[in-house]
Design a protein around this motif. Structure first.
Motif, short mmCIF file in Angstrom:
data_model
loop_
_atom_site.label_atom_id
_atom_site.label_comp_id
_atom_site.label_asym_id
_atom_site.label_seq_id
_atom_site.Cartn_x
_atom_site.Cartn_y
_atom_site.Cartn_z
N LEU A 20 0.83 -1.20 0.00
CA LEU A 20 0.00 0.00 0.00
C LEU A 20 0.86 1.25 0.00
N LEU A 21 1.97 1.23 0.73
CA LEU A 21 2.89 2.36 0.72
C LEU A 21 3.45 2.56 -0.69
N GLY A 22 3.83 1.47 -1.33
CA GLY A 22 4.36 1.55 -2.69
C GLY A 22 3.33 2.10 -3.67
N LEU A 23 2.08 1.67 -3.52
CA LEU A 23 1.02 2.19 -4.40
C LEU A 23 0.80 3.68 -4.18
N ALA A 24 0.87 4.12 -2.93
CA ALA A 24 0.70 5.55 -2.63
C ALA A 24 1.84 6.36 -3.25
N VAL A 25 3.07 5.87 -3.15
CA VAL A 25 4.21 6.57 -3.73
C VAL A 25 4.08 6.61 -5.25
N MET A 26 3.63 5.51 -5.85
CA MET A 26 3.44 5.49 -7.30
C MET A 26 2.35 6.48 -7.72
N ALA A 27 1.28 6.56 -6.96
CA ALA A 27 0.22 7.52 -7.28
C ALA A 27 0.74 8.95 -7.19
N ILE A 28 1.57 9.23 -6.19
CA ILE A 28 2.17 10.56 -6.07
C ILE A 28 3.04 10.86 -7.29
N GLY A 29 3.78 9.88 -7.76
CA GLY A 29 4.60 10.06 -8.96
C GLY A 29 3.77 10.39 -10.18
N PHE A 30 2.66 9.69 -10.37
CA PHE A 30 1.79 9.99 -11.50
C PHE A 30 1.15 11.37 -11.36
N ILE A 31 0.77 11.73 -10.16
CA ILE A 31 0.18 13.05 -9.93
C ILE A 31 1.21 14.14 -10.22
N LEU A 32 2.45 13.95 -9.79
CA LEU A 32 3.49 14.92 -10.07
C LEU A 32 3.70 15.09 -11.57
N MET A 33 3.69 14.00 -12.31
CA MET A 33 3.85 14.10 -13.76
C MET A 33 2.67 14.83 -14.40
N ALA A 34 1.48 14.63 -13.87
CA ALA A 34 0.30 15.28 -14.43
C ALA A 34 0.24 16.76 -14.06
N MET A 35 0.90 17.16 -12.98
CA MET A 35 0.87 18.56 -12.54
C MET A 35 1.82 19.45 -13.32
N ASP A 36 2.64 18.89 -14.18
CA ASP A 36 3.61 19.69 -14.92
C ASP A 36 2.89 20.70 -15.81
N SER A 37 3.31 21.96 -15.72
CA SER A 37 2.63 23.02 -16.47
C SER A 37 3.17 23.20 -17.89
N GLU A 38 4.30 22.58 -18.18
CA GLU A 38 4.86 22.68 -19.53
C GLU A 38 4.04 21.83 -20.50
N PRO A 39 4.01 22.22 -21.78
CA PRO A 39 3.26 21.41 -22.75
C PRO A 39 3.86 20.00 -22.89
N TYR A 40 2.99 19.02 -22.95
CA TYR A 40 3.35 17.60 -23.09
C TYR A 40 4.22 17.08 -21.95
N GLY A 41 4.24 17.76 -20.83
CA GLY A 41 4.98 17.29 -19.67
C GLY A 41 6.48 17.37 -19.80
N TYR A 42 6.98 18.35 -20.54
CA TYR A 42 8.41 18.48 -20.76
C TYR A 42 9.12 19.31 -19.69
N GLY A 43 8.49 19.61 -18.60
CA GLY A 43 9.13 20.37 -17.52
C GLY A 43 9.82 19.46 -16.52
N PHE A 44 10.25 20.06 -15.42
CA PHE A 44 10.98 19.33 -14.37
C PHE A 44 10.12 18.24 -13.75
N LEU A 45 8.85 18.55 -13.48
CA LEU A 45 7.98 17.56 -12.83
C LEU A 45 7.71 16.37 -13.74
N GLY A 46 7.49 16.62 -15.01
CA GLY A 46 7.13 15.55 -15.93
C GLY A 46 8.27 14.69 -16.39
#
Length: 73
Positions: A20-46
Motif C-alpha cells: 500500500l505504501l508503494g502504491l501511494a508513492v506510485m500515485a504521487i509520482g503519476f500526480i506529479l507528472m500530471a501537474m507539470d505546467s509545460e506542454p506535453y509534460g516536458y518540464g521538471f515535474l514531468g
C-alpha cells in the motif's frame, strides 16, 4: 496430513502494508507528472521528479513482494 498453520493469503500483513505504501508513492509520482505546467509534460515535474518518485514506488513494491512475513504476527 494438513498443515494447520497455513494462511489463505499469499503474503503477510507487513507485505500488504508495504504494498500500500508503494502504491501511494506510485500515485504521487503519476500526480506529479500530471501537474507539470509545460506542454506535453516536458518540464521538471514531468521529466525528472515524477519518474524518479514512480521508480521509487516500483522499488518499494519489489521489496514488498520479496519481504518475508513475520512468524509472530
Amino acid at each position: 496430513m494438513e498443515n494447520q498453520n497455513r494462511t489463505p493469503f499469499a503474503f503477510g500483513k507487513r507485505n500488504y502494508q508495504i504494498m500500500l505504501l508503494g502504491l501511494a508513492v506510485m500515485a504521487i509520482g503519476f500526480i506529479l507528472m500530471a501537474m507539470d505546467s509545460e506542454p506535453y509534460g516536458y518540464g521538471f515535474l514531468g521529466l525528472t521528479l515524477g519518474p524518479i518518485v514512480l521508480m521509487v514506488g516500483f522499488i518499494i513494491q519489489f521489496f514488498a513482494i520479496f519481504a518475508k512475513p513475520r512468524k509472530d504476527v
